[in-house]
Design a protein around this motif. Sequence first.
Motif, PDB file in Angstrom:
ATOM      1  N   HIS A  33       0.824  -1.205   0.000  1.00 55.57           N
ATOM      2  CA  HIS A  33       0.000   0.000   0.000  1.00 55.57           C
ATOM      3  C   HIS A  33       0.862   1.260   0.000  1.00 55.57           C
ATOM      4  O   HIS A  33       1.985   1.258   0.489  1.00 55.57           O
ATOM      5  CB  HIS A  33      -0.929  -0.003   1.226  1.00 55.57           C
ATOM      6  CG  HIS A  33      -2.048  -0.988   1.117  1.00 55.57           C
ATOM      7  ND1 HIS A  33      -3.315  -0.646   0.721  1.00 55.57           N
ATOM      8  CD2 HIS A  33      -2.084  -2.322   1.356  1.00 55.57           C
ATOM      9  CE1 HIS A  33      -4.093  -1.716   0.717  1.00 55.57           C
ATOM     10  NE2 HIS A  33      -3.361  -2.741   1.095  1.00 55.57           N
TER      11      HIS A  33
ATOM     12  N   LYS B  76      -6.806   9.144   6.001  1.00 56.57           N
ATOM     13  CA  LYS B  76      -7.197   7.914   5.309  1.00 56.57           C
ATOM     14  C   LYS B  76      -8.704   7.727   5.440  1.00 56.57           C
ATOM     15  O   LYS B  76      -9.264   7.809   6.535  1.00 56.57           O
ATOM     16  CB  LYS B  76      -6.451   6.727   5.927  1.00 56.57           C
ATOM     17  CG  LYS B  76      -6.807   5.366   5.363  1.00 56.57           C
ATOM     18  CD  LYS B  76      -5.958   4.312   6.077  1.00 56.57           C
ATOM     19  CE  LYS B  76      -6.447   2.911   5.825  1.00 56.57           C
ATOM     20  NZ  LYS B  76      -5.654   1.915   6.590  1.00 56.57           N
TER      21      LYS B  76
ATOM     22  N   SER C  44      -9.736   1.412   3.116  1.00 56.82           N
ATOM     23  CA  SER C  44      -8.786   0.615   2.344  1.00 56.82           C
ATOM     24  C   SER C  44      -9.383  -0.735   1.998  1.00 56.82           C
ATOM     25  O   SER C  44     -10.325  -1.212   2.646  1.00 56.82           O
ATOM     26  CB  SER C  44      -7.482   0.414   3.128  1.00 56.82           C
ATOM     27  OG  SER C  44      -7.719  -0.317   4.315  1.00 56.82           O
TER      28      SER C  44
ATOM     29  N   THR D 176      -5.847   1.922  -1.170  1.00 61.69           N
ATOM     30  CA  THR D 176      -6.172   2.749  -0.006  1.00 61.69           C
ATOM     31  C   THR D 176      -6.720   4.063  -0.541  1.00 61.69           C
ATOM     32  O   THR D 176      -6.190   4.607  -1.515  1.00 61.69           O
ATOM     33  CB  THR D 176      -4.935   3.017   0.867  1.00 61.69           C
ATOM     34  OG1 THR D 176      -4.339   1.782   1.240  1.00 61.69           O
ATOM     35  CG2 THR D 176      -5.325   3.779   2.127  1.00 61.69           C
TER      36      THR D 176
ATOM     37  N   TYR E  88      -7.666   8.054   0.228  1.00 65.86           N
ATOM     38  CA  TYR E  88      -7.334   9.168   1.110  1.00 65.86           C
ATOM     39  C   TYR E  88      -8.205  10.377   0.793  1.00 65.86           C
ATOM     40  O   TYR E  88      -8.605  10.601  -0.355  1.00 65.86           O
ATOM     41  CB  TYR E  88      -5.863   9.569   0.944  1.00 65.86           C
ATOM     42  CG  TYR E  88      -4.884   8.511   1.404  1.00 65.86           C
ATOM     43  CD1 TYR E  88      -4.541   8.388   2.749  1.00 65.86           C
ATOM     44  CD2 TYR E  88      -4.303   7.637   0.492  1.00 65.86           C
ATOM     45  CE1 TYR E  88      -3.642   7.419   3.176  1.00 65.86           C
ATOM     46  CE2 TYR E  88      -3.407   6.668   0.905  1.00 65.86           C
ATOM     47  CZ  TYR E  88      -3.082   6.562   2.247  1.00 65.86           C
ATOM     48  OH  TYR E  88      -2.197   5.592   2.662  1.00 65.86           O
TER      49      TYR E  88
ATOM     50  N   LYS F 239      -8.092   7.419  -4.627  1.00 66.51           N
ATOM     51  CA  LYS F 239      -7.920   5.971  -4.475  1.00 66.51           C
ATOM     52  C   LYS F 239      -6.555   5.612  -5.045  1.00 66.51           C
ATOM     53  O   LYS F 239      -6.311   5.756  -6.247  1.00 66.51           O
ATOM     54  CB  LYS F 239      -9.031   5.221  -5.215  1.00 66.51           C
ATOM     55  CG  LYS F 239      -8.902   3.710  -5.161  1.00 66.51           C
ATOM     56  CD  LYS F 239     -10.057   3.039  -5.898  1.00 66.51           C
ATOM     57  CE  LYS F 239      -9.937   1.530  -5.878  1.00 66.51           C
ATOM     58  NZ  LYS F 239     -11.097   0.880  -6.543  1.00 66.51           N
TER      59      LYS F 239
ATOM     60  N   THR G 222      -2.413  -0.388  -4.789  1.00 64.02           N
ATOM     61  CA  THR G 222      -1.183  -0.988  -4.298  1.00 64.02           C
ATOM     62  C   THR G 222      -0.211  -1.201  -5.456  1.00 64.02           C
ATOM     63  O   THR G 222      -0.569  -1.048  -6.624  1.00 64.02           O
ATOM     64  CB  THR G 222      -1.465  -2.345  -3.645  1.00 64.02           C
ATOM     65  OG1 THR G 222      -2.048  -3.214  -4.633  1.00 64.02           O
ATOM     66  CG2 THR G 222      -2.404  -2.223  -2.452  1.00 64.02           C
TER      67      THR G 222
ATOM     68  N   SER H 242      -8.668   4.180   9.301  1.00 65.09           N
ATOM     69  CA  SER H 242      -9.676   4.675   8.363  1.00 65.09           C
ATOM     70  C   SER H 242     -10.642   5.607   9.079  1.00 65.09           C
ATOM     71  O   SER H 242     -11.187   5.258  10.131  1.00 65.09           O
ATOM     72  CB  SER H 242     -10.451   3.510   7.740  1.00 65.09           C
ATOM     73  OG  SER H 242      -9.604   2.724   6.939  1.00 65.09           O
TER      74      SER H 242
END
Length: 401
Positions: free
Chosen positions: A13, A32, A35, A40, A42, A62, A65, A207
């Motif tokens: 991530h 954040k 995820s 993940t 933000y 978004k 990864t 989160s």
Amino acid sequence: MSHASPSAELFEHFPARPGQKLKDGQYTVHRKLGSGVYSTTYLVSDPQAECDEFTNRYRAAKILTVEGTRTYHEGQSRELEFLKQIAACDDIDSLPVLEDHFEERGPEGTHLCLVTQLLSTDVSSFRRSAPNKALPAHTAKTILTQILEALAQLHALGIIHTDVKLDNILFNSVKGDNDVEDRLKTETVAVEGEVEIKGETYPVLRSQPIRHDFAWDASPFISEIMQFVLVDLGQAQRAGEQPTVDEFSAYALRAPELILRSDFGPKVDIWAVGCLAFELLVGRWLFAPEEGEDWTLEDDHLAKMMELTGERCSAAMLERASFRSKYFDEQGSLLRLELIPDHSIEAALTAYKIVPDMEIAGAASFIRACLRLDSSDRPSAEVLQIHPWLMGKVGDPPEQS
């Protein structure tokens, strides 16, 4: 707490810090939002954005990864392609709006970033906030109607979502920049620890989605103003083309053709909608297959599908199924399980004594339409939008004269 030896997942991530700049300083990371396995999301702001009374400065980024970005470059994930196609539409109904995309370098590799409108929390957590984990029928209808709008538009564009679930349905209820800024002032960034990657320390953020003010027991009037967006096209596929991956969707929501490898198409999304209708109304999964000593998870899933719908897989459907011989004999009967008679969708809805009696027949009719075993028998999302139960023509009390 401190993470001395973080898992490989953390390396995958993008480890953003509050205040960090993205895209050469255009965006600032604030916190954040959430995820998943391959991304993940933000909360970011773009100070140069032109603002009106609605949210423009704050957006959701978004960030895929390293592995998720690799699947994009190799053509397995087509999320960016599909988001661009949606963004080109004149009107977008209950779907994410792509505003920007770029790639960002992280400590372990390159990450694709997708910037969309800022949304609130998911319907799954909203459902679980109710004491019995179920939502009132009027709220369920509002959610289902808007998700069918989203699917009708996706399917018209030749896109199959493949992962329609409550986790991927978000409230579209962020009021504007002032609302976001008020929440940022009152809710400090939650840091759960830190992780060291290649000699540098990064915070592990909790989160913190932007919450809405709706309650699970909102009145019919209030539920009518709720707005929802179907997100996450990471597993989406192009209709009529060979799928880029073998496995789709949450297991409990998987259509029979996915198990049998038969007629993959847009109707897998319709099957999932039927399962979600039950989950919203009852607070439990419609299908919870179990493995036994003499049968597989898939055997039990197929048996439960046939028991609940009262249907059998047609000869034509089985003829098109690559995995027919794994589950069925020459006569079209399951190899390892006997069906239990006298199951029905009505009985399943009634069993938990949650759904009002006046809603049972209409809800069962809607769910049954979605759960036809042969995908060609399922109505389109467009047709389901005007189902009598959703339109309030089934189960409503007579009008007072």
